[in-house]
Design a protein around this motif. Sequence first.
Motif, PDB file in Angstrom:
ATOM      1  N   ALA A  63      49.456  80.830 -33.467  1.00 16.34           N
ATOM      2  CA  ALA A  63      49.359  79.649 -32.468  1.00 16.34           C
ATOM      3  C   ALA A  63      48.902  78.103 -33.193  1.00 16.34           C
ATOM      4  N   VAL A  64      49.624  77.514 -33.669  1.00 14.17           N
ATOM      5  CA  VAL A  64      48.769  75.934 -35.020  1.00 14.17           C
ATOM      6  C   VAL A  64      48.765  74.830 -33.541  1.00 14.17           C
ATOM      7  N   LEU A  65      48.315  74.472 -33.208  1.00  7.97           N
ATOM      8  CA  LEU A  65      47.976  73.192 -32.239  1.00  7.97           C
ATOM      9  C   LEU A  65      46.885  72.303 -33.010  1.00  7.97           C
ATOM     10  N   PRO A  66      47.732  70.851 -32.235  1.00 12.61           N
ATOM     11  CA  PRO A  66      46.078  69.839 -32.672  1.00 12.61           C
ATOM     12  C   PRO A  66      45.192  70.020 -31.896  1.00 12.61           C
ATOM     13  N   MET A  67      44.373  69.333 -32.409  1.00 13.18           N
ATOM     14  CA  MET A  67      43.348  68.912 -31.818  1.00 13.18           C
ATOM     15  C   MET A  67      43.336  67.682 -31.041  1.00 13.18           C
ATOM     16  N   ALA A 108      46.281  63.635 -29.600  1.00 11.33           N
ATOM     17  CA  ALA A 108      47.299  63.561 -29.198  1.00 11.33           C
ATOM     18  C   ALA A 108      47.622  62.608 -29.923  1.00 11.33           C
ATOM     19  N   GLY A 109      49.016  62.833 -30.542  1.00  7.10           N
ATOM     20  CA  GLY A 109      49.127  61.706 -31.497  1.00  7.10           C
ATOM     21  C   GLY A 109      50.457  61.293 -32.000  1.00  7.10           C
ATOM     22  N   GLU A 110      50.955  60.725 -32.955  1.00  2.00           N
ATOM     23  CA  GLU A 110      52.368  60.370 -33.324  1.00  2.00           C
ATOM     24  C   GLU A 110      51.886  61.328 -34.704  1.00  2.00           C
ATOM     25  N   ILE A 111      53.297  62.010 -34.834  1.00  2.00           N
ATOM     26  CA  ILE A 111      53.131  62.718 -35.486  1.00  2.00           C
ATOM     27  C   ILE A 111      53.599  61.884 -36.785  1.00  2.00           C
ATOM     28  N   LYS A 112      52.914  62.189 -38.165  1.00  2.56           N
ATOM     29  CA  LYS A 112      53.016  60.492 -39.858  1.00  2.56           C
ATOM     30  C   LYS A 112      53.359  61.265 -39.974  1.00  2.56           C
ATOM     31  N   ALA A 113      53.299  62.666 -40.628  1.00  2.00           N
ATOM     32  CA  ALA A 113      54.475  63.385 -42.063  1.00  2.00           C
ATOM     33  C   ALA A 113      53.625  65.107 -40.605  1.00  2.00           C
ATOM     34  N   VAL A 114      55.114  65.632 -42.081  1.00  2.85           N
ATOM     35  CA  VAL A 114      54.981  67.135 -42.005  1.00  2.85           C
ATOM     36  C   VAL A 114      55.243  67.530 -43.716  1.00  2.85           C
ATOM     37  N   HIS A 115      54.303  68.634 -43.210  1.00  4.94           N
ATOM     38  CA  HIS A 115      54.538  68.516 -44.856  1.00  4.94           C
ATOM     39  C   HIS A 115      54.923  70.041 -45.433  1.00  4.94           C
ATOM     40  N   VAL A 116      55.472  71.155 -44.525  1.00  5.27           N
ATOM     41  CA  VAL A 116      55.843  72.143 -44.346  1.00  5.27           C
ATOM     42  C   VAL A 116      56.798  72.674 -43.600  1.00  5.27           C
ATOM     43  N   LYS A 117      58.207  73.716 -44.460  1.00  8.16           N
ATOM     44  CA  LYS A 117      58.562  73.620 -43.451  1.00  8.16           C
ATOM     45  C   LYS A 117      59.023  75.513 -42.982  1.00  8.16           C
ATOM     46  N   ASN A 118      60.465  76.174 -42.073  1.00 10.59           N
ATOM     47  CA  ASN A 118      59.879  77.463 -41.797  1.00 10.59           C
ATOM     48  C   ASN A 118      59.976  78.560 -43.112  1.00 10.59           C
ATOM     49  N   GLY A 119      59.373  79.066 -43.213  1.00 11.91           N
ATOM     50  CA  GLY A 119      59.611  80.286 -44.333  1.00 11.91           C
ATOM     51  C   GLY A 119      58.753  79.571 -45.154  1.00 11.91           C
ATOM     52  N   VAL A 144      44.246  65.366 -39.181  1.00 14.87           N
ATOM     53  CA  VAL A 144      45.108  65.739 -40.672  1.00 14.87           C
ATOM     54  C   VAL A 144      45.237  67.393 -40.040  1.00 14.87           C
ATOM     55  N   VAL A 145      46.287  67.857 -39.734  1.00  9.12           N
ATOM     56  CA  VAL A 145      46.252  69.350 -39.128  1.00  9.12           C
ATOM     57  C   VAL A 145      46.549  70.130 -40.459  1.00  9.12           C
ATOM     58  N   LYS A 146      45.316  71.514 -40.501  1.00 11.66           N
ATOM     59  CA  LYS A 146      45.525  72.064 -41.842  1.00 11.66           C
ATOM     60  C   LYS A 146      45.353  73.892 -41.337  1.00 11.66           C
ATOM     61  N   ALA A 147      45.894  74.755 -41.959  1.00  5.73           N
ATOM     62  CA  ALA A 147      46.091  75.968 -42.016  1.00  5.73           C
ATOM     63  C   ALA A 147      44.995  76.344 -41.552  1.00  5.73           C
ATOM     64  N   PRO A 148      44.548  76.952 -40.547  1.00  2.00           N
ATOM     65  CA  PRO A 148      43.588  78.055 -39.927  1.00  2.00           C
ATOM     66  C   PRO A 148      43.544  79.317 -40.736  1.00  2.00           C
ATOM     67  N   MET A 149      44.707  79.923 -41.237  1.00  2.39           N
ATOM     68  CA  MET A 149      44.818  81.339 -42.370  1.00  2.39           C
ATOM     69  C   MET A 149      45.948  80.999 -42.691  1.00  2.39           C
ATOM     70  N   SER A 187      50.555  67.178 -29.152  1.00  2.00           N
ATOM     71  CA  SER A 187      50.153  67.889 -27.860  1.00  2.00           C
ATOM     72  C   SER A 187      48.848  68.894 -28.301  1.00  2.00           C
ATOM     73  N   PRO A 188      47.682  69.016 -27.963  1.00  2.83           N
ATOM     74  CA  PRO A 188      46.707  70.520 -27.913  1.00  2.83           C
ATOM     75  C   PRO A 188      47.417  71.256 -27.189  1.00  2.83           C
ATOM     76  N   GLN A 189      48.018  70.782 -26.175  1.00  2.00           N
ATOM     77  CA  GLN A 189      48.612  72.181 -25.049  1.00  2.00           C
ATOM     78  C   GLN A 189      49.342  73.003 -26.198  1.00  2.00           C
ATOM     79  N   ALA A 190      50.759  72.057 -26.623  1.00  2.02           N
ATOM     80  CA  ALA A 190      51.582  72.624 -27.151  1.00  2.02           C
ATOM     81  C   ALA A 190      51.214  73.143 -28.778  1.00  2.02           C
ATOM     82  N   PRO A 191      51.794  74.710 -29.170  1.00  2.00           N
ATOM     83  CA  PRO A 191      52.215  74.247 -30.696  1.00  2.00           C
ATOM     84  C   PRO A 191      52.708  73.593 -31.501  1.00  2.00           C
ATOM     85  N   LEU A 192      52.521  73.475 -32.569  1.00  2.00           N
ATOM     86  CA  LEU A 192      52.920  73.063 -33.578  1.00  2.00           C
ATOM     87  C   LEU A 192      53.891  74.289 -33.908  1.00  2.00           C
ATOM     88  N   LEU A 193      53.473  74.976 -34.519  1.00  2.00           N
ATOM     89  CA  LEU A 193      53.888  76.232 -35.639  1.00  2.00           C
ATOM     90  C   LEU A 193      53.612  77.452 -35.174  1.00  2.00           C
TER      91      LEU A 193
END
Length: 462
Positions: free
Chosen positions: A70-74, A76-87, A234-239, A255-261
Amino acid sequence: MVSKRNFWVALMLMTIVMLAGCSSQMNENSVSADEEQAPIHPVEIEEIKKGTLTNDVNLSGHVMAGSHMAVLPMLAGEIKAVHVKNGDTVQRGDTLFELDTTDADLNIAQARAGLEAAQASLTSAKTMRDQSVKQAEMQVEQAKNTYNMISNAEDSSDVDLSEVPEELQAVFASLLGGSMPTEQDKQQAKAAVRQAEMGLEQAKSTDQIKAAEASVKQAEISVDMAEQQKTHAVVKAPMSGQVTGLDVSVGEMASPQAPLLQLVQMDSPVVEVNVNESQLPNLKEGQEVVVHIRSFNQTYEGKINYISLLPSEQSRSYPVEIELANPDDNLRVGMLAEVLIETGGDNEQVVAPVNAVIEQNNETFVYVTIDGTTVERRDLSINGETAEWFGIESGLQEGEYVVVRGSHQLYDGALINIRNDINPSFEEQDDKEVEQEGLDDEKELSEEQSIENVERSSTKGN
């Protein structure tokens, strides 16, 4: 005309017949009452036979990802950009999201301001120390010169008041108006030297500088932490893996308590199964197995790579992980998998169907019927099992009949009504009972015929 003797014989026979009839009727009434009180349970039975109980293990499990995270941000803050989509397939370190950095920038500015203040305090502390040391050194030098003058003075004119420290001016003024310095005056001058030297040592102390240096170091750490927090924006892929479970968009709050994907790796999927205690001796790590995915009728080769030492808390079964050797893109997390583990070592023994065996309160037992009308509880000892059969070590014999359906309400001695027609032994027993009843009837008729013959003979004789 019937004689008295024959009359009494006939009367006794009639009495016996009447008593037998009453007794029979009472027994029938008693049986009927008992039958009304004891319920009769409908059941199905099956004959116990010998069979070959294979040790091959058939298990059901589910396909699981080789790795998922699960990818969680470190922060809290407003999301300014999303660079991926499901799949999407991403590599470790790829940028997934960007968060607003306004708060992080303010934290950095505040930390840097604190660092500057701490550095200024350190500089001030060092300057004040240098000045204090220099001043104390001058006081020591003056005190020493004064002491030397007093110690070496032969006349009051030898003392130069301009070189005397201010705190000793009064002493020397009195000396100039009087005689030569006394020993007490010399001791007072010597004490002034010691006091000046103590002031010098105190001025050289670095306690204030050390405290200021610690404040600077703490402020530097605060700056580093604030800058590090900004990098978390800047949230990056851990794997590496495939993106799934993405359900956020620009403008939402992270939020650090809620996974983004979720990131899922299906390059090396595994199958997870749970086995009971009796199946563990047939399994070992590295053992080859066959995995069948029923949803698209595909078979894979697999290998056991993990057998848990601890059972699950809920089912008391042991988790086993199977690595697939030839996976493909058809596999999905959660698919139902059937696992066949061939162990060999088949043996013939007494077996019982699994739906006949009851496991309750750490006891294993079946209900056996001998006569087809009642059952008795029979404890068992099991020495193996498959999906359909239990191997019986003790408790049952070949040819006995056990209840396979309707046993949930039975108890030892319960009455039953057999609903399936698979019990020829009971039918033969019923035929024998009918035959015996016929013989008894013939014997009774023969006895009655003999009595009648005796009566006729007696009548003719009279």
